[in-house]
Design a protein around this motif. Sequence first.
Motif, short mmCIF file in Angstrom:
data_model
loop_
_atom_site.label_atom_id
_atom_site.label_comp_id
_atom_site.label_asym_id
_atom_site.label_seq_id
_atom_site.Cartn_x
_atom_site.Cartn_y
_atom_site.Cartn_z
N TYR A 33 0.84 -1.21 0.00
CA TYR A 33 0.00 0.00 0.00
C TYR A 33 0.87 1.26 0.00
N LEU A 34 1.87 1.30 0.89
CA LEU A 34 2.76 2.47 0.94
C LEU A 34 3.51 2.66 -0.37
N ALA A 35 3.99 1.56 -0.96
CA ALA A 35 4.71 1.65 -2.23
C ALA A 35 3.80 2.16 -3.34
N ALA A 36 2.55 1.70 -3.37
CA ALA A 36 1.61 2.14 -4.40
C ALA A 36 1.27 3.62 -4.24
N VAL A 37 1.08 4.06 -3.01
CA VAL A 37 0.81 5.48 -2.77
C VAL A 37 2.01 6.33 -3.21
N ALA A 38 3.22 5.87 -2.86
CA ALA A 38 4.42 6.60 -3.27
C ALA A 38 4.54 6.65 -4.80
N ALA A 39 4.22 5.54 -5.47
CA ALA A 39 4.29 5.52 -6.93
C ALA A 39 3.28 6.49 -7.54
N ILE A 40 2.11 6.56 -6.97
CA ILE A 40 1.09 7.49 -7.49
C ILE A 40 1.54 8.94 -7.30
N VAL A 41 2.08 9.25 -6.14
CA VAL A 41 2.54 10.62 -5.87
C VAL A 41 3.68 10.99 -6.82
N ILE A 42 4.62 10.08 -7.00
CA ILE A 42 5.76 10.36 -7.89
C ILE A 42 5.29 10.51 -9.33
N THR A 43 4.38 9.64 -9.76
CA THR A 43 3.87 9.73 -11.12
C THR A 43 3.13 11.03 -11.35
N ALA A 44 2.31 11.44 -10.39
CA ALA A 44 1.57 12.70 -10.53
C ALA A 44 2.53 13.89 -10.56
N ASP A 59 -2.04 18.95 -17.40
CA ASP A 59 -1.40 17.76 -16.86
C ASP A 59 -2.30 16.54 -17.09
N PRO A 60 -1.80 15.51 -17.79
CA PRO A 60 -2.65 14.35 -18.03
C PRO A 60 -2.89 13.50 -16.78
N PHE A 61 -2.04 13.63 -15.78
CA PHE A 61 -2.22 12.89 -14.52
C PHE A 61 -1.90 13.86 -13.38
N GLY A 62 -2.89 14.61 -12.99
CA GLY A 62 -2.68 15.66 -12.01
C GLY A 62 -3.01 15.24 -10.59
N ALA A 63 -3.02 16.22 -9.73
CA ALA A 63 -3.25 15.99 -8.31
C ALA A 63 -4.64 15.42 -8.04
N GLU A 64 -5.62 15.87 -8.82
CA GLU A 64 -6.98 15.38 -8.59
C GLU A 64 -7.08 13.87 -8.85
N GLN A 65 -6.51 13.42 -9.95
CA GLN A 65 -6.52 11.99 -10.24
C GLN A 65 -5.68 11.22 -9.22
N ALA A 66 -4.56 11.77 -8.83
CA ALA A 66 -3.71 11.10 -7.84
C ALA A 66 -4.46 10.91 -6.53
N MET A 67 -5.15 11.93 -6.08
CA MET A 67 -5.92 11.80 -4.83
C MET A 67 -7.04 10.78 -4.98
N ARG A 68 -7.65 10.71 -6.15
CA ARG A 68 -8.71 9.73 -6.39
C ARG A 68 -8.14 8.31 -6.28
N TYR A 69 -7.00 8.06 -6.91
CA TYR A 69 -6.40 6.73 -6.85
C TYR A 69 -5.90 6.38 -5.45
N ILE A 70 -5.38 7.35 -4.74
CA ILE A 70 -4.94 7.10 -3.36
C ILE A 70 -6.16 6.77 -2.48
N THR A 71 -7.27 7.45 -2.73
CA THR A 71 -8.50 7.15 -1.99
C THR A 71 -8.97 5.73 -2.29
N PHE A 72 -8.93 5.34 -3.57
CA PHE A 72 -9.32 3.96 -3.93
C PHE A 72 -8.40 2.95 -3.24
N LEU A 73 -7.11 3.21 -3.23
CA LEU A 73 -6.17 2.30 -2.57
C LEU A 73 -6.46 2.21 -1.07
N THR A 74 -6.75 3.33 -0.46
CA THR A 74 -7.03 3.35 0.98
C THR A 74 -8.29 2.56 1.31
N ILE A 75 -9.32 2.72 0.51
CA ILE A 75 -10.55 1.95 0.72
C ILE A 75 -10.27 0.46 0.57
N GLY A 76 -9.53 0.09 -0.46
CA GLY A 76 -9.18 -1.31 -0.66
C GLY A 76 -8.37 -1.87 0.48
#
Length: 98
Positions: A33-44, A59-76
């Motif tokens: 989970y931590l690695a995936a969140v870090a990857a999302i932040v770095i990619t964004a 930006d094709p992958f901005g902060a809004e999308q990054a926060m959405r994916y981090i939220t999905f990861l957290t719920i999972g």
Amino acid sequence: MSNTTEHDTTNRVAARLGTETKPSTKTTEFFVYLAAVAAIVITAFVVGDNGTDGGGEGDPFGAEQAMRYITFLTIGYMIARGLAKSGSRESHVARDHS
């Protein structure tokens, strides 16, 4: 004759035993989970240019999308931990029956 009754007055404390699940910080899923969140932040942070090149694309992958994916990861992650902890129906308290 005396009619006194002796009662056991020792304090008995129920000890809490561990379950079959590990603490969340000791599981592989936590580190994934931590690695995936870090990857999302770095990619964004790295992907895109925020539209500063004059093209106006943005930006094709901005902060809004990054926060959405981090939220999905957290719920999972929370669902996975809940399922891991709900798998046991055993009593978690040891009682001293001596």
